[in-house]
Design a protein around this motif. Sequence first.
Motif, PDB file in Angstrom:
ATOM      1  N   GLY A 124      -1.479  10.573  -8.814  1.00  0.00           N
ATOM      2  CA  GLY A 124      -1.773  10.374  -7.403  1.00  0.00           C
ATOM      3  C   GLY A 124      -3.121   9.724  -7.179  1.00  0.00           C
ATOM      4  N   PHE A 125      -4.089  10.030  -8.069  1.00  0.00           N
ATOM      5  CA  PHE A 125      -5.404   9.414  -7.952  1.00  0.00           C
ATOM      6  C   PHE A 125      -5.300   7.908  -8.092  1.00  0.00           C
ATOM      7  CE2 PHE A 125      -9.347   7.764  -9.762  1.00  0.00           C
ATOM      8  CZ  PHE A 125     -10.235   8.125  -8.754  1.00  0.00           C
ATOM      9  N   ARG A 126      -4.402   7.428  -8.957  1.00  0.00           N
ATOM     10  CA  ARG A 126      -4.212   5.994  -9.149  1.00  0.00           C
ATOM     11  C   ARG A 126      -3.719   5.351  -7.860  1.00  0.00           C
ATOM     12  NH1 ARG A 126      -5.828   1.456 -11.039  1.00  0.00           N
ATOM     13  NH2 ARG A 126      -4.206   0.039 -11.683  1.00  0.00           N
ATOM     14  N   ILE A 127      -2.802   6.009  -7.158  1.00  0.00           N
ATOM     15  CA  ILE A 127      -2.311   5.489  -5.879  1.00  0.00           C
ATOM     16  C   ILE A 127      -3.454   5.449  -4.877  1.00  0.00           C
ATOM     17  CG2 ILE A 127      -0.778   5.951  -3.913  1.00  0.00           C
ATOM     18  CD1 ILE A 127       1.245   7.045  -5.969  1.00  0.00           C
ATOM     19  N   ARG A 162      -4.851   2.067  -3.147  1.00  0.00           N
ATOM     20  CA  ARG A 162      -4.851   1.985  -1.679  1.00  0.00           C
ATOM     21  C   ARG A 162      -6.256   1.699  -1.166  1.00  0.00           C
ATOM     22  NH1 ARG A 162      -6.552   5.425   1.776  1.00  0.00           N
ATOM     23  NH2 ARG A 162      -6.463   7.236   0.418  1.00  0.00           N
ATOM     24  N   ALA A 163      -7.233   2.436  -1.670  1.00  0.00           N
ATOM     25  CA  ALA A 163      -8.621   2.271  -1.225  1.00  0.00           C
ATOM     26  C   ALA A 163      -9.151   0.881  -1.584  1.00  0.00           C
ATOM     27  CB  ALA A 163      -9.501   3.353  -1.835  1.00  0.00           C
ATOM     28  N   THR A 222      -5.719   2.598   4.874  1.00  0.00           N
ATOM     29  CA  THR A 222      -5.785   4.029   5.162  1.00  0.00           C
ATOM     30  C   THR A 222      -4.460   4.663   4.741  1.00  0.00           C
ATOM     31  OG1 THR A 222      -4.833   3.826   7.375  1.00  0.00           O
ATOM     32  CG2 THR A 222      -7.252   3.595   7.185  1.00  0.00           C
ATOM     33  N   ILE A 223      -4.434   5.976   4.684  1.00  0.00           N
ATOM     34  CA  ILE A 223      -3.179   6.676   4.386  1.00  0.00           C
ATOM     35  C   ILE A 223      -2.134   6.328   5.443  1.00  0.00           C
ATOM     36  CG2 ILE A 223      -2.075   8.947   4.349  1.00  0.00           C
ATOM     37  CD1 ILE A 223      -4.497   9.997   2.826  1.00  0.00           C
ATOM     38  N   SER A 224      -2.552   6.276   6.700  1.00  0.00           N
ATOM     39  CA  SER A 224      -1.622   5.948   7.786  1.00  0.00           C
ATOM     40  C   SER A 224      -1.039   4.553   7.629  1.00  0.00           C
ATOM     41  CB  SER A 224      -2.319   6.068   9.143  1.00  0.00           C
ATOM     42  OG  SER A 224      -2.714   7.399   9.368  1.00  0.00           O
ATOM     43  N   SER A 232       4.739   0.921  -4.452  1.00  0.00           N
ATOM     44  CA  SER A 232       4.328  -0.213  -5.286  1.00  0.00           C
ATOM     45  C   SER A 232       4.476  -1.532  -4.532  1.00  0.00           C
ATOM     46  CB  SER A 232       5.097  -0.238  -6.607  1.00  0.00           C
ATOM     47  OG  SER A 232       6.431  -0.615  -6.427  1.00  0.00           O
ATOM     48  N   ARG A 233       5.531  -1.662  -3.737  1.00  0.00           N
ATOM     49  CA  ARG A 233       5.706  -2.883  -2.937  1.00  0.00           C
ATOM     50  C   ARG A 233       4.606  -3.006  -1.898  1.00  0.00           C
ATOM     51  NH1 ARG A 233      11.689  -1.720  -1.820  1.00  0.00           N
ATOM     52  NH2 ARG A 233      12.485  -1.900  -3.916  1.00  0.00           N
ATOM     53  N   ALA A 234       4.316  -1.908  -1.214  1.00  0.00           N
ATOM     54  CA  ALA A 234       3.283  -1.938  -0.173  1.00  0.00           C
ATOM     55  C   ALA A 234       1.903  -2.249  -0.746  1.00  0.00           C
ATOM     56  CB  ALA A 234       3.252  -0.606   0.580  1.00  0.00           C
ATOM     57  N   LEU A 235       1.646  -1.783  -1.967  1.00  0.00           N
ATOM     58  CA  LEU A 235       0.358  -2.043  -2.617  1.00  0.00           C
ATOM     59  C   LEU A 235       0.379  -3.342  -3.418  1.00  0.00           C
ATOM     60  CD1 LEU A 235      -0.496   1.578  -3.840  1.00  0.00           C
ATOM     61  CD2 LEU A 235      -1.491   0.343  -1.890  1.00  0.00           C
TER      62      LEU A 235
END
Length: 179
Positions: free
Chosen positions: A3-6, A10-11, A16-18, A50-53
């Motif tokens: 989860g830290f990798r995600i 993302r960061a 943001t998470i939202s 993965s697609r979103a990132l």
Amino acid sequence: MDGFRIRELRANRGMTISELALATEVSAGLISQVERGRSDPSLETLRKISRALDVPLFELFEQEPEGGGVSVVRKDHQVRITSPTADITYSRHSAGNGQLEVLRGSLKPGGASSAEPWSHPSEECVVVIEGALVAEVQGKRYSLAEGDSCHFNSRLPHRLINEGNVMATFIIAATPPSY
């Protein structure tokens, strides 16, 4: 799955998470739980993330090379993921830090790699090790027996189907990684 990798990916994108939740059509609460290691996402959720990132799926599990540009992935340290329906299981045999992804898959009888054909920007080659598969690529079906292979542009909607009575085992090589 880390989860830290995600969270890190993302960061690094300034999301943001939202924003990630909106892009994946997954709740912000689930994204938060995944990032904190409190929930294990399904294969479909990992694909959406993965697609979103804009990273290959297995980059969410990235491992660093041991040194000197050589990576060894030991059998007991392979990254494994299973679909929510448990039809398919993948283990990664490549280190996840290059332009080639090598996966070993197991697909149960009557199962499919995804509910519907999907596409991603790469090319892949599937080699059947045991059992039989049907490679469905852009609406056409290709029957594959043990030892057969199928190479295709992954931008074409595709999926694998096991219409047999025994577990099908196969290897997928994809470049660049984009699962």
